[in-house]
Write a protein that holds these residues in place. Structure first.
Motif, mmCIF file in Angstrom:
data_model
loop_
_atom_site.group_PDB
_atom_site.id
_atom_site.type_symbol
_atom_site.label_atom_id
_atom_site.label_comp_id
_atom_site.label_asym_id
_atom_site.label_seq_id
_atom_site.Cartn_x
_atom_site.Cartn_y
_atom_site.Cartn_z
ATOM 1 N N ALA A 1 15.060 9.482 6.041
ATOM 2 C CA ALA A 1 13.683 9.411 6.532
ATOM 3 C C ALA A 1 13.228 10.780 6.986
ATOM 4 N N THR A 2 11.920 10.905 7.148
ATOM 5 C CA THR A 2 11.362 12.094 7.783
ATOM 6 C C THR A 2 10.239 11.640 8.700
ATOM 7 N N THR A 3 10.025 12.382 9.745
ATOM 8 C CA THR A 3 8.973 12.038 10.696
ATOM 9 C C THR A 3 8.189 13.278 11.091
ATOM 10 N N GLY A 4 6.958 13.031 11.472
ATOM 11 C CA GLY A 4 6.052 14.091 11.926
ATOM 12 C C GLY A 4 4.839 13.407 12.512
ATOM 13 N N THR A 5 3.835 14.151 12.875
ATOM 14 C CA THR A 5 2.641 13.500 13.384
ATOM 15 C C THR A 5 2.052 12.614 12.291
ATOM 16 N N GLU A 6 1.474 11.512 12.712
ATOM 17 C CA GLU A 6 1.017 10.483 11.781
ATOM 18 C C GLU A 6 0.124 11.035 10.678
ATOM 19 N N MET A 7 -0.885 11.793 11.059
ATOM 20 C CA MET A 7 -1.834 12.312 10.069
ATOM 21 C C MET A 7 -1.162 13.307 9.136
ATOM 22 N N THR A 8 -0.244 14.092 9.653
ATOM 23 C CA THR A 8 0.432 15.097 8.831
ATOM 24 C C THR A 8 1.212 14.459 7.697
ATOM 25 N N VAL A 9 2.117 13.545 8.052
ATOM 26 C CA VAL A 9 2.978 12.978 7.018
ATOM 27 C C VAL A 9 2.208 12.054 6.086
ATOM 28 N N LYS A 10 1.239 11.334 6.619
ATOM 29 C CA LYS A 10 0.465 10.404 5.792
ATOM 30 C C LYS A 10 -0.348 11.154 4.754
ATOM 31 N N MET A 11 -1.061 12.196 5.185
ATOM 32 C CA MET A 11 -1.910 12.944 4.262
ATOM 33 C C MET A 11 -1.085 13.803 3.311
ATOM 34 N N ALA A 12 0.045 14.304 3.801
ATOM 35 C CA ALA A 12 0.908 15.095 2.925
ATOM 36 C C ALA A 12 1.457 14.230 1.792
ATOM 37 N N LEU A 13 1.794 12.983 2.119
ATOM 38 C CA LEU A 13 2.301 12.072 1.093
ATOM 39 C C LEU A 13 1.205 11.727 0.087
ATOM 40 N N GLU A 14 -0.002 11.505 0.585
ATOM 41 C CA GLU A 14 -1.124 11.209 -0.306
ATOM 42 C C GLU A 14 -1.410 12.386 -1.231
ATOM 43 N N SER A 15 -1.359 13.573 -0.683
ATOM 44 C CA SER A 15 -1.626 14.776 -1.487
ATOM 45 C C SER A 15 -0.541 14.996 -2.530
ATOM 46 N N ALA A 16 0.712 14.682 -2.162
ATOM 47 C CA ALA A 16 1.822 14.915 -3.077
ATOM 48 C C ALA A 16 1.821 13.912 -4.225
ATOM 49 N N GLY A 17 1.223 12.747 -4.012
ATOM 50 C CA GLY A 17 1.213 11.727 -5.047
ATOM 51 C C GLY A 17 2.618 11.282 -5.423
ATOM 52 N N ASN A 18 3.511 11.273 -4.443
ATOM 53 C CA ASN A 18 4.918 10.960 -4.688
ATOM 54 C C ASN A 18 5.138 9.453 -4.585
ATOM 55 N N ASP A 19 5.429 8.802 -5.714
ATOM 56 C CA ASP A 19 5.609 7.354 -5.706
ATOM 57 C C ASP A 19 7.040 6.937 -5.393
ATOM 58 N N LYS A 20 7.902 7.902 -5.042
ATOM 59 C CA LYS A 20 9.274 7.585 -4.672
ATOM 60 C C LYS A 20 9.440 7.455 -3.161
ATOM 61 N N LEU A 21 8.375 7.784 -2.433
ATOM 62 C CA LEU A 21 8.392 7.710 -0.975
ATOM 63 C C LEU A 21 7.273 6.804 -0.504
ATOM 64 N N GLU A 22 7.388 6.312 0.729
ATOM 65 C CA GLU A 22 6.308 5.497 1.285
ATOM 66 C C GLU A 22 6.150 5.742 2.777
ATOM 67 N N PHE A 23 4.930 5.559 3.238
ATOM 68 C CA PHE A 23 4.585 5.680 4.649
ATOM 69 C C PHE A 23 4.830 4.324 5.309
ATOM 70 N N VAL A 24 5.510 4.330 6.445
ATOM 71 C CA VAL A 24 5.819 3.084 7.153
ATOM 72 C C VAL A 24 4.602 2.677 7.992
ATOM 73 N N ASP A 25 3.853 1.705 7.473
ATOM 74 C CA ASP A 25 2.594 1.316 8.127
ATOM 75 C C ASP A 25 2.805 0.668 9.487
ATOM 76 N N ASP A 26 3.931 -0.041 9.664
ATOM 77 C CA ASP A 26 4.161 -0.738 10.932
ATOM 78 C C ASP A 26 5.131 0.024 11.837
ATOM 79 N N PHE A 27 5.113 1.358 11.717
ATOM 80 C CA PHE A 27 5.975 2.189 12.565
ATOM 81 C C PHE A 27 5.662 1.929 14.033
#
Length: 307
Positions: free
Chosen positions: A210-236
């Protein structure tokens, strides 16, 4: 860091520059006027006056979207950058010269005179307050968690990481290193990477769970990367510890009181007229949930009173 030692070395550096006529110089890591800091020493102008006269302020930032980052076109972007740009415009300074740095090097760079200010949504905390003087809060935010697609280890909190023995990759210098440790994650479960893409790579490759960071940072970074091998944990589950939510602010050299106070004054005006809320919303933040708190001051956060 030894604050007194840094300040003493810095003061000597200023005297040398004053004797030489005090010009500024840049380097690849992003340095500004070497005389950034001790106002009025050796009869020189204050840092604020020098910045206003030159029309340029040197800003250190880490490449962390959506707080402060460099776009593909080389343009500075992000909520913290936009807020600082708006504040300095009110101070008559229209040129914001940004210098990209590793997150862990922002405070050392500021205290070494490389930057006039650092702004990357940096969280105010008592330890950092020992080394820099923060401006007033500009935003607040929580934490987020990224895992492999399908969340194979069923991680929904820092406690889950601690109890499962999972490994977590975190950007060097980030407050999350202390947060996960406080929730029971052992040192040998933590890996460090120089930036957010590095933490994503560790999870994707299986080197970390896993990796963690501020919510907006990791969420938007994942969206920008378009990486379908990772997911954001919505119920963190947000950890119930001091420092969360975090209050983000610009930071100044401890000797630059005049600059910090002028910045704070203009910042408050932009908060009051709604400009800060607009800039936060423009960068993907919620204009109310992430807005600077009305009843929290930097002094209270630094003292631990408002954690």
């Amino acid at each position: 860091m030894k604050k007194l030692l840094v300040t003493s070395i810095f003061g000597i550096f200023l005297l040398v520059l004053a004797a030489c006529g005090g010009g500024g110089s840049d380097d690849a890591s992003g340095s500004d006027n070497g005389d950034s800091g001790n106002e009025g020493e050796s009869g020189g102008d204050s840092t604020l006056a020098e910045i206003q006269e030159s029309g340029t302020v040197t800003v250190g930032f880490a490449n962390e979207e959506p707080y402060g980052y460099q776009g593909e076109d080389g343009e500075l972007k992000g909520a913290a950058i936009d807020i600082a740009t708006a504040v300095f415009a009110e101070l008559g300074v229209d040129n914001v010269e940004g210098h990209l740095s590793d997150y862990s090097q922002l405070i050392p760079g500021l205290n070494a005179g490389k930057f006039d200010v650092i702004t990357s949504g940096m969280a105010i905390n008592p330890d950092r307050c020992e080394n820099v003087d923060f401006g007033e809060p500009e935003m607040l935010y929580g934490e987020g968690l990224i895992v492999q697609k399908g969340n194979p280890m069923d991680l929904h909190s820092y406690t889950d990481i601690a109890e499962s023995g999972a490994t977590v990759s975190i950007m060097s210098g980030a407050t999350e290193i202390g947060y996960v440790q406080e929730m029971g994650v052992s040192e040998d479960q933590i890996q460090e990477a120089s930036d957010i893409p590095g933490t994503f790579s560790a999870v994707e490759s299986g080197r970390a769970d896993a990796t963690t960071g501020t919510e907006m940072t990791v969420k938007m970074a994942l969206e920008s990367a378009g990486n379908d091998k990772l997911e954001f944990v919505d119920d963190f589950e947000q950890p119930d510890i001091e420092g969360i939510p975090s209050y983000g602010a610009a930071a100044f050299h401890p000797d630059n009181d005049e600059l910090r106070e002028a910045y704070n004054e203009e910042l408050q005006k932009l908060i009051d007229d709604g400009t800060v809320a607009e800039l936060l919303e423009k960068n993907g933040f919620h204009p109310e949930n992430n807005a600077p708190p009305e009843d929290v001051t930097t002094e209270e956060v630094c003292s631990g009173e408002k954690y």
